[in-house]
Design a protein around this motif. Structure first.
Motif, PDB file in Angstrom:
ATOM      1  N   UNK A 196      51.983  14.415  82.520  1.00 12.19           N
ATOM      2  CA  UNK A 196      51.436  15.768  82.600  1.00 12.19           C
ATOM      3  C   UNK A 196      52.504  16.727  82.082  1.00 12.19           C
ATOM      4  N   UNK A 197      52.135  17.550  81.096  1.00 12.71           N
ATOM      5  CA  UNK A 197      53.096  18.428  80.429  1.00 12.71           C
ATOM      6  C   UNK A 197      52.884  19.886  80.796  1.00 12.71           C
ATOM      7  N   UNK A 198      53.970  20.619  80.837  1.00 11.66           N
ATOM      8  CA  UNK A 198      53.889  22.070  81.003  1.00 11.66           C
ATOM      9  C   UNK A 198      53.476  22.676  79.666  1.00 11.66           C
ATOM     10  N   UNK A 199      53.151  23.947  79.692  1.00 16.27           N
ATOM     11  CA  UNK A 199      52.805  24.663  78.466  1.00 16.27           C
ATOM     12  C   UNK A 199      53.964  24.587  77.468  1.00 16.27           C
ATOM     13  N   UNK A 200      55.173  24.782  77.954  1.00 16.51           N
ATOM     14  CA  UNK A 200      56.353  24.747  77.091  1.00 16.51           C
ATOM     15  C   UNK A 200      56.538  23.359  76.461  1.00 16.51           C
ATOM     16  N   UNK A 201      56.443  22.309  77.275  1.00 22.39           N
ATOM     17  CA  UNK A 201      56.614  20.954  76.752  1.00 22.39           C
ATOM     18  C   UNK A 201      55.557  20.635  75.709  1.00 22.39           C
ATOM     19  N   UNK A 202      54.310  20.985  75.994  1.00 28.67           N
ATOM     20  CA  UNK A 202      53.221  20.691  75.069  1.00 28.67           C
ATOM     21  C   UNK A 202      53.377  21.469  73.766  1.00 28.67           C
ATOM     22  N   UNK A 223      47.756  29.846  88.425  1.00 27.57           N
ATOM     23  CA  UNK A 223      46.932  29.195  87.414  1.00 27.57           C
ATOM     24  C   UNK A 223      47.740  28.644  86.250  1.00 27.57           C
ATOM     25  N   UNK A 224      48.942  28.138  86.537  1.00 31.53           N
ATOM     26  CA  UNK A 224      49.789  27.569  85.487  1.00 31.53           C
ATOM     27  C   UNK A 224      49.064  26.442  84.774  1.00 31.53           C
ATOM     28  N   UNK A 225      49.186  26.416  83.466  1.00 34.35           N
ATOM     29  CA  UNK A 225      48.521  25.394  82.659  1.00 34.35           C
ATOM     30  C   UNK A 225      49.339  24.111  82.631  1.00 34.35           C
ATOM     31  N   UNK A 284      44.138  27.768  71.708  1.00 34.52           N
ATOM     32  CA  UNK A 284      43.405  26.520  71.485  1.00 34.52           C
ATOM     33  C   UNK A 284      42.703  26.068  72.754  1.00 34.52           C
ATOM     34  N   UNK A 285      43.359  26.274  73.881  1.00 39.02           N
ATOM     35  CA  UNK A 285      42.725  25.916  75.164  1.00 39.02           C
ATOM     36  C   UNK A 285      41.490  26.781  75.399  1.00 39.02           C
ATOM     37  N   UNK A 286      41.597  28.069  75.122  1.00 40.72           N
ATOM     38  CA  UNK A 286      40.466  28.984  75.299  1.00 40.72           C
ATOM     39  C   UNK A 286      39.317  28.656  74.350  1.00 40.72           C
ATOM     40  N   UNK A 287      39.655  28.133  73.160  1.00 40.65           N
ATOM     41  CA  UNK A 287      38.638  27.779  72.171  1.00 40.65           C
ATOM     42  C   UNK A 287      38.057  26.393  72.421  1.00 40.65           C
ATOM     43  N   UNK A 288      38.616  25.661  73.359  1.00 40.25           N
ATOM     44  CA  UNK A 288      38.118  24.330  73.670  1.00 40.25           C
ATOM     45  C   UNK A 288      38.699  23.229  72.808  1.00 40.25           C
ATOM     46  N   UNK A 289      39.741  23.536  72.053  1.00 39.00           N
ATOM     47  CA  UNK A 289      40.378  22.529  71.200  1.00 39.00           C
ATOM     48  C   UNK A 289      41.091  21.481  72.048  1.00 39.00           C
ATOM     49  N   UNK A 290      41.699  21.941  73.129  1.00 39.84           N
ATOM     50  CA  UNK A 290      42.416  21.046  74.039  1.00 39.84           C
ATOM     51  C   UNK A 290      42.116  21.501  75.467  1.00 39.84           C
ATOM     52  N   UNK A 291      42.056  20.542  76.358  1.00 38.34           N
ATOM     53  CA  UNK A 291      41.753  20.854  77.758  1.00 38.34           C
ATOM     54  C   UNK A 291      43.048  20.995  78.539  1.00 38.34           C
ATOM     55  N   UNK A 292      43.052  21.965  79.458  1.00 42.88           N
ATOM     56  CA  UNK A 292      44.202  22.094  80.342  1.00 42.88           C
ATOM     57  C   UNK A 292      43.717  22.073  81.782  1.00 42.88           C
ATOM     58  N   UNK A 293      44.643  21.862  82.655  1.00 42.12           N
ATOM     59  CA  UNK A 293      44.381  21.868  84.086  1.00 42.12           C
ATOM     60  C   UNK A 293      45.196  23.001  84.678  1.00 42.12           C
ATOM     61  N   UNK A 294      44.597  23.766  85.569  1.00 41.57           N
ATOM     62  CA  UNK A 294      45.270  24.912  86.178  1.00 41.57           C
ATOM     63  C   UNK A 294      45.781  24.529  87.559  1.00 41.57           C
ATOM     64  N   UNK A 295      47.038  24.899  87.826  1.00 36.72           N
ATOM     65  CA  UNK A 295      47.668  24.566  89.101  1.00 36.72           C
ATOM     66  C   UNK A 295      48.191  25.819  89.795  1.00 36.72           C
TER      67      UNK A 295
END
Length: 66
Positions: free
Chosen positions: A9-15, A44-46, A29-40
């Motif tokens: 599981x990667x942080x926004x910075x790592x990814x 709401x950190x991605x 890209x996450x907002x456009x649905x290109x890649x999925x993220x999980x909020x913690x």
């Protein structure tokens, strides 16, 4: 850091570093649905699955999305 050395599981910075893009681009890209993220957490950190980021890299469709 090599992809093998990264956690599953990667942080926004790592990814974004792995994709060689700005964090804001990855957010878009996450907002456009290109890649999925999980909020913690309450902020709401991605977080991104490493396999999803590597698949995005392999897809090689990134240049068309900037």
């Amino acid at each position: 850091m090599q992809p093998e050395e990264l956690p599953s599981i990667l942080t926004l910075k790592q990814a974004s570093e792995l994709l060689n893009c700005h964090p804001n681009t990855l957010r878009k890209w996450e907002q456009q649905g290109v890649v999925k993220c999980y909020r913690l957490g309450s902020r709401g950190d991605r977080r991104f699955r490493k396999e999803d980021i590597l698949a995005l890299l392999k897809n090689n469709d990134l240049n068309q999305r900037h």
